[in-house]
Each structure stands twice: as structure tokens, then as C-alpha cells.
Design a protein around this motif. Structure first.
Motif, PDB file in Angstrom:
ATOM      1  N   UNK A  69       0.794  -1.222   0.000  1.00  0.00           N
ATOM      2  CA  UNK A  69       0.000   0.000   0.000  1.00  0.00           C
ATOM      3  C   UNK A  69       0.833   1.281   0.000  1.00  0.00           C
ATOM      4  N   UNK A  70       1.863   1.441   0.850  1.00  0.00           N
ATOM      5  CA  UNK A  70       2.642   2.687   0.793  1.00  0.00           C
ATOM      6  C   UNK A  70       3.340   2.892  -0.555  1.00  0.00           C
ATOM      7  N   UNK A  71       3.884   1.822  -1.113  1.00  0.00           N
ATOM      8  CA  UNK A  71       4.552   1.931  -2.403  1.00  0.00           C
ATOM      9  C   UNK A  71       3.540   2.199  -3.512  1.00  0.00           C
ATOM     10  N   UNK A  72       2.398   1.582  -3.441  1.00  0.00           N
ATOM     11  CA  UNK A  72       1.320   1.803  -4.405  1.00  0.00           C
ATOM     12  C   UNK A  72       0.859   3.255  -4.372  1.00  0.00           C
ATOM     13  N   UNK A  73       0.624   3.791  -3.188  1.00  0.00           N
ATOM     14  CA  UNK A  73       0.208   5.192  -3.060  1.00  0.00           C
ATOM     15  C   UNK A  73       1.291   6.139  -3.560  1.00  0.00           C
ATOM     16  N   UNK A  74       2.546   5.826  -3.271  1.00  0.00           N
ATOM     17  CA  UNK A  74       3.651   6.665  -3.724  1.00  0.00           C
ATOM     18  C   UNK A  74       3.655   6.778  -5.249  1.00  0.00           C
ATOM     19  N   UNK A  75       3.608   5.652  -5.936  1.00  0.00           N
ATOM     20  CA  UNK A  75       3.627   5.682  -7.398  1.00  0.00           C
ATOM     21  C   UNK A  75       2.354   6.293  -7.971  1.00  0.00           C
ATOM     22  N   UNK A  76       1.223   6.037  -7.332  1.00  0.00           N
ATOM     23  CA  UNK A  76      -0.050   6.596  -7.810  1.00  0.00           C
ATOM     24  C   UNK A  76      -0.020   8.119  -7.788  1.00  0.00           C
ATOM     25  N   UNK A  77       0.378   8.704  -6.667  1.00  0.00           N
ATOM     26  CA  UNK A  77       0.400  10.159  -6.568  1.00  0.00           C
ATOM     27  C   UNK A  77       1.534  10.769  -7.383  1.00  0.00           C
ATOM     28  N   UNK A  78       2.645  10.054  -7.535  1.00  0.00           N
ATOM     29  CA  UNK A  78       3.731  10.543  -8.379  1.00  0.00           C
ATOM     30  C   UNK A  78       3.278  10.623  -9.833  1.00  0.00           C
ATOM     31  N   UNK A  79       2.601   9.603 -10.323  1.00  0.00           N
ATOM     32  CA  UNK A  79       2.112   9.592 -11.703  1.00  0.00           C
ATOM     33  C   UNK A  79       1.073  10.696 -11.913  1.00  0.00           C
ATOM     34  N   UNK A  80       0.170  10.860 -10.977  1.00  0.00           N
ATOM     35  CA  UNK A  80      -0.835  11.913 -11.122  1.00  0.00           C
ATOM     36  C   UNK A  80      -0.196  13.296 -11.069  1.00  0.00           C
ATOM     37  N   UNK A  81       0.787  13.481 -10.190  1.00  0.00           N
ATOM     38  CA  UNK A  81       1.508  14.755 -10.116  1.00  0.00           C
ATOM     39  C   UNK A  81       2.215  15.058 -11.436  1.00  0.00           C
ATOM     40  N   UNK A  82       2.941  14.080 -11.971  1.00  0.00           N
ATOM     41  CA  UNK A  82       3.657  14.296 -13.227  1.00  0.00           C
ATOM     42  C   UNK A  82       2.703  14.549 -14.389  1.00  0.00           C
ATOM     43  N   UNK A  83       1.551  13.895 -14.382  1.00  0.00           N
ATOM     44  CA  UNK A  83       0.570  14.114 -15.438  1.00  0.00           C
ATOM     45  C   UNK A  83       0.060  15.549 -15.441  1.00  0.00           C
ATOM     46  N   UNK A  84      -0.255  16.078 -14.280  1.00  0.00           N
ATOM     47  CA  UNK A  84      -0.718  17.459 -14.200  1.00  0.00           C
ATOM     48  C   UNK A  84       0.435  18.416 -14.473  1.00  0.00           C
TER      49      UNK A  84
END
Length: 128
Positions: A69-84
Motif C-alpha cells: 500500500x505505501x509503495x502503491x500510493x507513492x507511485x499513484x500520486x507521483x504519476x498523477x503529479x507528473x501528469x498534471x
């Protein structure tokens, strides 16, 4: 990452949990940046989102968990941040192309780590 720590000789569970906490707080930083840029640099909404997320039971229950879960959340928010970021900040086509490639590599890593968020992130990236 936990297996790599184990191979390096780390046996104390404390350090495994600290790695999870580092991933969790990294995800909070990317969440803040994502909301900040999505709301046209409104820091109060970003602060409210961070407060809400960090006091939620999903964050408090899994921030130091030894599952994915922590690693999943890290990559999820990183991808969304980079997309925006490449949508709102980058102007040159070459920079956007490079960042899109990096985003898709991170998306592949997320898909290999967990199947929990891959559909959500995929929909967000392609709906805009």
C-alpha cells in the motif's frame, strides 16, 4: 524494496516500517503538489486535501504497513503529479514527450507492484 533491504542484511522490522513511512510521506508530498497545480496554485485547498488525507483511516492504517500500500500510493500520486505537471507547466513538446515516457515507465512499475490503482490512474491520464 523490502526484499532489497533484507538482502542488504537489514533484519530489524523498524527499518522496514521506516521505509514504508518514507514512501507514505513521499506520497503526501506528491498529493499536495497534484492538488496545488490542479487548483491553479491554491495552497489552502492543497493544505486541506493533505490534512484530510493524512488524518484519514486509510493513511493512518497503512502508512507503516509492510504490504504494498505505501509503495502503491507513492507511485499513484507521483504519476498523477507528473501528469498534471506536464499538462499545466511544460510548454515545449520535447519536454512533454520525455515526461510522458517517464510517466508511462512509472505506470508500468505501478502495474508490476500492484493491481489496485492501475485502472484508476489509466482512466485519469486518458480522460483529460
Amino acid at each position: 524494496p523490502y526484499g532489497l533491504l533484507g538482502k542488504l542484511g537489514v533484519e530489524n522490522r523498524f527499518w522496514f516500517r521506516m521505509l514504508s513511512v518514507a514512501f507514505s510521506f513521499g506520497s503526501v508530498l506528491f498529493l499536495a503538489g497534484f492538488i496545488y497545480m490542479l487548483t491553479n496554485h491554491n495552497r489552502w485547498i492543497a493544505l486541506l486535501a493533505v490534512f484530510y488525507y493524512t488524518t484519514s483511516s486509510s493513511f493512518l492504517s497503512y502508512a507503516d504497513a509492510l504490504n504494498n500500500t505505501p509503495l502503491d500510493d507513492f507511485f499513484k500520486w507521483l504519476i498523477l503529479f507528473l501528469s498534471v505537471y506536464y499538462w499545466k507547466v511544460l510548454d515545449s513538446e520535447a519536454s512533454q514527450r520525455r515526461l510522458k515516457i517517464v510517466t508511462w515507465v512509472l505506470y508500468f512499475i505501478l502495474a508490476s507492484v500492484s493491481l489496485d490503482s492501475t485502472f484508476f490512474v489509466f482512466c485519469y491520464i486518458h480522460i483529460k
